[in-house]
Design a protein around this motif. Structure first.
Motif, PDB file in Angstrom:
ATOM      1  N   ARG A 131       0.853  -1.172  -0.159  1.00  0.00           N
ATOM      2  CA  ARG A 131       0.102  -0.056   0.058  1.00  0.00           C
ATOM      3  C   ARG A 131       0.898   1.292  -0.066  1.00  0.00           C
ATOM      4  O   ARG A 131       0.321   2.467  -0.024  1.00  0.00           O
ATOM      5  CB  ARG A 131      -0.992   0.094   1.247  1.00  0.00           C
ATOM      6  N   ALA A 132       2.109   1.273  -0.033  1.00  0.00           N
ATOM      7  CA  ALA A 132       2.851   2.213  -0.145  1.00  0.00           C
ATOM      8  C   ALA A 132       3.301   2.755  -1.420  1.00  0.00           C
ATOM      9  O   ALA A 132       3.222   2.195  -2.528  1.00  0.00           O
ATOM     10  CB  ALA A 132       4.320   1.677   0.637  1.00  0.00           C
ATOM     11  N   PRO A 133       3.792   4.175  -1.689  1.00  0.00           N
ATOM     12  CA  PRO A 133       4.010   4.690  -2.913  1.00  0.00           C
ATOM     13  C   PRO A 133       5.177   3.905  -3.601  1.00  0.00           C
ATOM     14  O   PRO A 133       5.966   3.480  -3.174  1.00  0.00           O
ATOM     15  CB  PRO A 133       4.478   6.373  -2.440  1.00  0.00           C
ATOM     16  N   LEU A 134       4.924   4.152  -4.912  1.00  0.00           N
ATOM     17  CA  LEU A 134       6.321   3.617  -5.800  1.00  0.00           C
ATOM     18  C   LEU A 134       6.926   4.864  -6.214  1.00  0.00           C
ATOM     19  O   LEU A 134       6.513   5.736  -6.395  1.00  0.00           O
ATOM     20  CB  LEU A 134       5.509   2.878  -7.063  1.00  0.00           C
ATOM     21  N   ILE A 135       8.371   4.502  -6.585  1.00  0.00           N
ATOM     22  CA  ILE A 135       9.204   5.551  -7.140  1.00  0.00           C
ATOM     23  C   ILE A 135       8.885   6.057  -8.445  1.00  0.00           C
ATOM     24  O   ILE A 135       8.526   7.061  -8.672  1.00  0.00           O
ATOM     25  CB  ILE A 135      10.457   5.017  -6.844  1.00  0.00           C
ATOM     26  N   CYS A 136       8.615   5.082  -9.225  1.00  0.00           N
ATOM     27  CA  CYS A 136       8.235   5.082 -10.614  1.00  0.00           C
ATOM     28  C   CYS A 136       7.513   3.912 -10.960  1.00  0.00           C
ATOM     29  O   CYS A 136       7.841   2.891 -11.150  1.00  0.00           O
ATOM     30  CB  CYS A 136       9.501   5.199 -11.566  1.00  0.00           C
ATOM     31  N   ARG A 137       5.949   4.299 -10.993  1.00  0.00           N
ATOM     32  CA  ARG A 137       4.976   3.169 -11.093  1.00  0.00           C
ATOM     33  C   ARG A 137       5.318   1.994 -12.261  1.00  0.00           C
ATOM     34  O   ARG A 137       5.512   0.918 -11.776  1.00  0.00           O
ATOM     35  CB  ARG A 137       3.555   3.863 -11.068  1.00  0.00           C
ATOM     36  N   LYS A 138       5.567   2.433 -13.325  1.00  0.00           N
ATOM     37  CA  LYS A 138       5.516   1.593 -14.689  1.00  0.00           C
ATOM     38  C   LYS A 138       6.940   0.964 -14.202  1.00  0.00           C
ATOM     39  O   LYS A 138       7.130  -0.234 -14.548  1.00  0.00           O
ATOM     40  CB  LYS A 138       5.492   2.447 -16.016  1.00  0.00           C
ATOM     41  N   GLY A 139       7.985   1.885 -14.006  1.00  0.00           N
ATOM     42  CA  GLY A 139       9.303   1.076 -14.062  1.00  0.00           C
ATOM     43  C   GLY A 139       9.456  -0.090 -12.797  1.00  0.00           C
ATOM     44  O   GLY A 139       9.897  -1.004 -13.117  1.00  0.00           O
ATOM     45  N   ASP A 140       8.882   0.581 -11.747  1.00  0.00           N
ATOM     46  CA  ASP A 140       9.082  -0.331 -10.443  1.00  0.00           C
ATOM     47  C   ASP A 140       8.123  -1.634 -10.609  1.00  0.00           C
ATOM     48  O   ASP A 140       8.626  -2.712 -10.160  1.00  0.00           O
ATOM     49  CB  ASP A 140       8.346   0.284  -9.196  1.00  0.00           C
ATOM     50  N   VAL A 141       7.031  -1.470 -11.227  1.00  0.00           N
ATOM     51  CA  VAL A 141       6.060  -2.798 -11.437  1.00  0.00           C
ATOM     52  C   VAL A 141       6.859  -3.801 -12.485  1.00  0.00           C
ATOM     53  O   VAL A 141       6.726  -4.913 -12.358  1.00  0.00           O
ATOM     54  CB  VAL A 141       4.753  -2.332 -11.790  1.00  0.00           C
ATOM     55  N   ARG A 142       7.388  -3.143 -13.558  1.00  0.00           N
ATOM     56  CA  ARG A 142       7.892  -3.823 -14.613  1.00  0.00           C
ATOM     57  C   ARG A 142       9.058  -4.659 -13.928  1.00  0.00           C
ATOM     58  O   ARG A 142       9.184  -6.003 -14.319  1.00  0.00           O
ATOM     59  CB  ARG A 142       8.269  -3.138 -15.785  1.00  0.00           C
ATOM     60  N   ASN A 143      10.096  -3.944 -13.042  1.00  0.00           N
ATOM     61  CA  ASN A 143      11.101  -4.798 -12.491  1.00  0.00           C
ATOM     62  C   ASN A 143      10.570  -5.717 -11.669  1.00  0.00           C
ATOM     63  O   ASN A 143      11.021  -6.741 -11.127  1.00  0.00           O
ATOM     64  CB  ASN A 143      11.970  -3.445 -11.871  1.00  0.00           C
ATOM     65  N   ASP A 144       9.585  -5.470 -10.906  1.00  0.00           N
ATOM     66  CA  ASP A 144       8.997  -6.354  -9.813  1.00  0.00           C
ATOM     67  C   ASP A 144       8.444  -7.771 -10.542  1.00  0.00           C
ATOM     68  O   ASP A 144       8.636  -8.783  -9.806  1.00  0.00           O
ATOM     69  CB  ASP A 144       7.765  -5.563  -9.067  1.00  0.00           C
ATOM     70  N   ILE A 145       7.972  -7.543 -11.845  1.00  0.00           N
ATOM     71  CA  ILE A 145       7.438  -8.725 -12.521  1.00  0.00           C
ATOM     72  C   ILE A 145       8.688  -9.433 -12.817  1.00  0.00           C
ATOM     73  O   ILE A 145       8.578 -10.648 -13.000  1.00  0.00           O
ATOM     74  CB  ILE A 145       6.444  -8.318 -13.720  1.00  0.00           C
ATOM     75  N   ARG A 146       9.852  -8.833 -13.385  1.00  0.00           N
ATOM     76  CA  ARG A 146      10.993  -9.489 -13.718  1.00  0.00           C
ATOM     77  C   ARG A 146      11.632 -10.123 -12.561  1.00  0.00           C
ATOM     78  O   ARG A 146      12.301 -11.096 -12.951  1.00  0.00           O
ATOM     79  CB  ARG A 146      11.857  -8.392 -14.307  1.00  0.00           C
ATOM     80  N   CYS A 147      11.362  -9.535 -11.604  1.00  0.00           N
ATOM     81  CA  CYS A 147      12.007 -10.279 -10.397  1.00  0.00           C
ATOM     82  C   CYS A 147      11.085 -11.471  -9.908  1.00  0.00           C
ATOM     83  O   CYS A 147      11.519 -12.202  -8.783  1.00  0.00           O
ATOM     84  CB  CYS A 147      12.192  -9.408  -8.791  1.00  0.00           C
ATOM     85  N   GLY A 148       9.908 -11.926 -10.375  1.00  0.00           N
ATOM     86  CA  GLY A 148       9.203 -13.179 -10.176  1.00  0.00           C
ATOM     87  C   GLY A 148       8.286 -12.905  -9.305  1.00  0.00           C
ATOM     88  O   GLY A 148       7.359 -13.743  -8.966  1.00  0.00           O
ATOM     89  N   PHE A 149       7.515 -11.511  -9.020  1.00  0.00           N
ATOM     90  CA  PHE A 149       6.529 -11.408  -8.169  1.00  0.00           C
ATOM     91  C   PHE A 149       5.193 -10.713  -8.612  1.00  0.00           C
ATOM     92  O   PHE A 149       5.127 -10.187  -9.929  1.00  0.00           O
ATOM     93  CB  PHE A 149       7.054 -10.205  -7.108  1.00  0.00           C
ATOM     94  N   GLN A 150       4.400 -10.972  -7.942  1.00  0.00           N
ATOM     95  CA  GLN A 150       3.012 -10.449  -8.219  1.00  0.00           C
ATOM     96  C   GLN A 150       2.525  -9.978  -7.064  1.00  0.00           C
ATOM     97  O   GLN A 150       3.169 -10.146  -6.114  1.00  0.00           O
ATOM     98  CB  GLN A 150       1.872 -11.532  -8.416  1.00  0.00           C
ATOM     99  N   ILE A 151       1.609  -9.036  -7.064  1.00  0.00           N
ATOM    100  CA  ILE A 151       1.117  -8.135  -6.177  1.00  0.00           C
ATOM    101  C   ILE A 151      -0.432  -8.344  -5.659  1.00  0.00           C
ATOM    102  O   ILE A 151      -1.246  -8.073  -6.394  1.00  0.00           O
ATOM    103  CB  ILE A 151       1.374  -6.595  -6.305  1.00  0.00           C
TER     104      ILE A 151
END
Length: 212
Positions: free
Chosen positions: A138-158
């Motif tokens: 529930r916390a802010p993202l630094i760069c929404r698209k970039g952070d989520v894209r990297n998060d998926i690359r790291c193997g995560f769902q939210i």
């Protein structure tokens, strides 16, 4: 026994587990890099001791308490050595998969290894499966698209904090189980995932805007 209802009436301490308090790992407060090496060694020593248990495996299950969330990196390294890659169920307000060049500014390796990048580093080291997920974000993202894209690359769902309202506890549990499947699991809990009424020292308000 009523307190153990979530275990279907089985008290794990009376069933298969023998619990041993291994004390505190000796860590310097002067240098995080050295402290992590000390923690790596502590995990290696403890995990190398055969467990006294009635389960099929002699490898001890280690529960660590306290400390900056960066300490999870040492725990995942230790887990990988004994079990191979694991799926991470990460209860937290923050994703903690930020690229060190983003959170740490790329100033130095020392600055890049921190409580918000350890899951990115764990992915880079091959410690975790691509079937991991965050719960309670529930916390802010630094760069929404970039952070989520990297998060998926790291193997995560939210699964966000708002998802608990949408799906309920049972629905969240089913989504977690569907995600990790039959993989071995490492569970990490940051106290700020709790509602601020239960952890007022680490408040993280729920954002009104869409997270992802």
């Amino acid at each position: 026994m009523s307190g153990w209802s979530i275990f279907n009436g089985i008290n794990p301490f009376d069933d298969w587990a023998t619990v041993v308090d291994c004390g505190d790992a000796p860590l310097t407060f002067l240098d995080n890099t050295v402290a992590l090496k000390q923690l790596d060694l502590a995990h290696k020593v403890i995990s190398s001791r055969p467990a006294t248990t009635r389960s099929k495996s002699s490898i001890p299950r280690i529960i660590t308490l306290g400390g900056d969330h960066t300490t999870t990196l040492s725990a995942l390294r230790s887990t990988y050595e004994k079990w191979g890659p694991v799926s991470v169920i990460h209860f937290d307000s923050h994703i903690d998969t930020w690229d060190p060049d983003v959170l740490g500014g790329g100033i130095s390796h020392y600055a890049g290894v921190n409580h918000g990048t350890f899951l990115h580093i764990a992915h880079e080291e091959g410690l975790i499966n691509n079937s991991s997920l965050h719960v309670g974000i529930r916390a802010p993202l630094i760069c929404r698209k970039g952070d989520v894209r990297n998060d998926i690359r790291c193997g995560f769902q939210i699964l966000t904090a708002r998802d608990l309202d949408r799906f309920g506890i049972a629905g969240m549990v089913e989504r977690i189980k569907d995600r990790v499947g039959d993989n071995r699991v490492y569970i990490s809990v940051d106290i700020d995932v709790l509602d601020p009424s239960y952890a007022p020292g680490t408040p993280e308000p729920i954002l009104l805007q869409k997270m992802v």
